[in-house]
Write an enzyme that holds these catalytic residues in place. Sequence first.
Site, PDB file in Angstrom:
ATOM      1  N   SER A 263      35.788  -3.504  10.408  1.00  0.00           N
ATOM      2  CA  SER A 263      36.722  -2.380  10.507  1.00  0.00           C
ATOM      3  C   SER A 263      38.138  -2.826  10.177  1.00  0.00           C
ATOM      4  CB  SER A 263      36.700  -1.801  11.915  1.00  0.00           C
ATOM      5  OG  SER A 263      35.399  -1.413  12.266  1.00  0.00           O
TER       6      SER A 263
HETATM    7  N1  SAH Z   1      33.026  -5.483  14.921  1.00  0.00           N
HETATM    8  C1  SAH Z   1      32.295  -5.816  13.744  1.00  0.00           C
HETATM    9  C2  SAH Z   1      32.021  -4.571  12.960  1.00  0.00           C
HETATM   10  C3  SAH Z   1      30.604  -4.519  12.500  1.00  0.00           C
HETATM   11  S1  SAH Z   1      30.116  -2.954  11.826  1.00  0.00           S
HETATM   12  C4  SAH Z   1      33.053  -6.868  12.941  1.00  0.00           C
HETATM   13  O1  SAH Z   1      34.133  -7.319  13.370  1.00  0.00           O
HETATM   14  O2  SAH Z   1      32.562  -7.297  11.900  1.00  0.00           O
HETATM   15  C5  SAH Z   1      29.010  -2.372  13.101  1.00  0.00           C
HETATM   16  C6  SAH Z   1      27.793  -3.213  13.393  1.00  0.00           C
HETATM   17  O3  SAH Z   1      27.010  -2.515  14.350  1.00  0.00           O
HETATM   18  C7  SAH Z   1      26.882  -3.479  12.208  1.00  0.00           C
HETATM   19  O4  SAH Z   1      26.772  -4.840  12.009  1.00  0.00           O
HETATM   20  C8  SAH Z   1      25.544  -2.855  12.625  1.00  0.00           C
HETATM   21  O5  SAH Z   1      24.419  -3.587  12.189  1.00  0.00           O
HETATM   22  C9  SAH Z   1      25.670  -2.900  14.139  1.00  0.00           C
HETATM   23  N2  SAH Z   1      24.773  -2.014  14.872  1.00  0.00           N
HETATM   24  C10 SAH Z   1      24.419  -0.725  14.609  1.00  0.00           C
HETATM   25  N3  SAH Z   1      23.535  -0.281  15.538  1.00  0.00           N
HETATM   26  C11 SAH Z   1      23.330  -1.318  16.414  1.00  0.00           C
HETATM   27  C12 SAH Z   1      22.530  -1.494  17.579  1.00  0.00           C
HETATM   28  N4  SAH Z   1      21.729  -0.528  18.060  1.00  0.00           N
HETATM   29  N5  SAH Z   1      22.583  -2.684  18.213  1.00  0.00           N
HETATM   30  C13 SAH Z   1      23.359  -3.681  17.765  1.00  0.00           C
HETATM   31  N6  SAH Z   1      24.132  -3.585  16.654  1.00  0.00           N
HETATM   32  C14 SAH Z   1      24.120  -2.412  15.992  1.00  0.00           C
END
Ligand code: SAH
Length: 298
Positions: free
Chosen positions: A140
């Site tokens: 993000s």
């Molecule tokens: N904070 C992260 C942003 C990642 S984007 C960063 O700094 O990079 C959001 C993430 O949520 C993705 O990697 C996606 O795979 C994960 N996600 C979506 N649903 C999920 C779930 N049920 N359990 C764990 N992770 C999940």
Amino acid sequence: MTRQPRPPARFPLDLDQVHAPPAKRAMPAPSAPATVTTPAARLATVPAAVQRGTALLRPQRPLQQAARDAAAQHAPSGLGLDSAAVRARMVERLRASGVRCEPVLQAFGAVPRHQFVDSALAIQAYEDTSLPIGLQQTISKPSVVAWMLALLFEGSHARAQGDLGRVLEIGTGCGYQTALLARLGRAVVSIERLKPLHDKARANLAAHRQGDVRLVFGDGRLGHPPRAPYQSIVSAAGGDDLPAAWVDQLAVGGRLIAPCNHPERGGQALLVLDRTDQGLTRSWHDAVNFVPLKSGVQ
Ligand code: SAH
């Protein structure tokens, strides 16, 4: 994860661009010499004789190889020497945009965001933009992460104790926000459902890990009961409602923040949930556009 831009949000921020594709902007003009190297700057480090071509008299080190060697010396660690200055400018932009939470600003100043993204994208790491991290997921944009963490800091535990306590993060992604949380909480459990990203985060965090951080490969919708309750819960993925496990695992005095589909407005907004002695309170905040919260693992 990119979706279409959403209508303007109330933040003094460009939240409708939360997950827009990375803009092809140049780095902001540095106030001090930055080590972000341009091809011309890289070439300037090649000895003059090599640039003139006279070095071709030395067949074992032709011009192109010398230029490649010089470039390799500077990329992607070209951000390295001066990355603190570039980060400091990002922090000033966050402050100017209205983020006033000093611990959050300090964490942004300390964690090298460029080391969490692919080296080809490192030059964009300190722009206020989301960036791809693989598997259709994105890291993000800094302003959104900063606002979420600052909101988390307004929970009653954090206001009283000056830290986020035990933190549950859903959606580790590349691990950047995990590294910020490690500086802001006492212990962090971070869950990711995509194995390649879980592994990537583990590698990324190996160098930066500080404090008590546990990376879990699993479905974050279930939370992580062994370390519950949590004083802070933050999700980087949103669904139609908050999973019951998160609410159950939220400590008294704790705060949860997650993107969630707004029942009336339509589309996602940030939902804040506080647990007090008297029960739960919910408040809706700004429109956002995060990846969907999915079930199961892959
Ligand atoms: N904070 C992260 C942003 C990642 S984007 C960063 O700094 O990079 C959001 C993430 O949520 C993705 O990697 C996606 O795979 C994960 N996600 C979506 N649903 C999920 C779930 N049920 N359990 C764990 N992770 C999940």
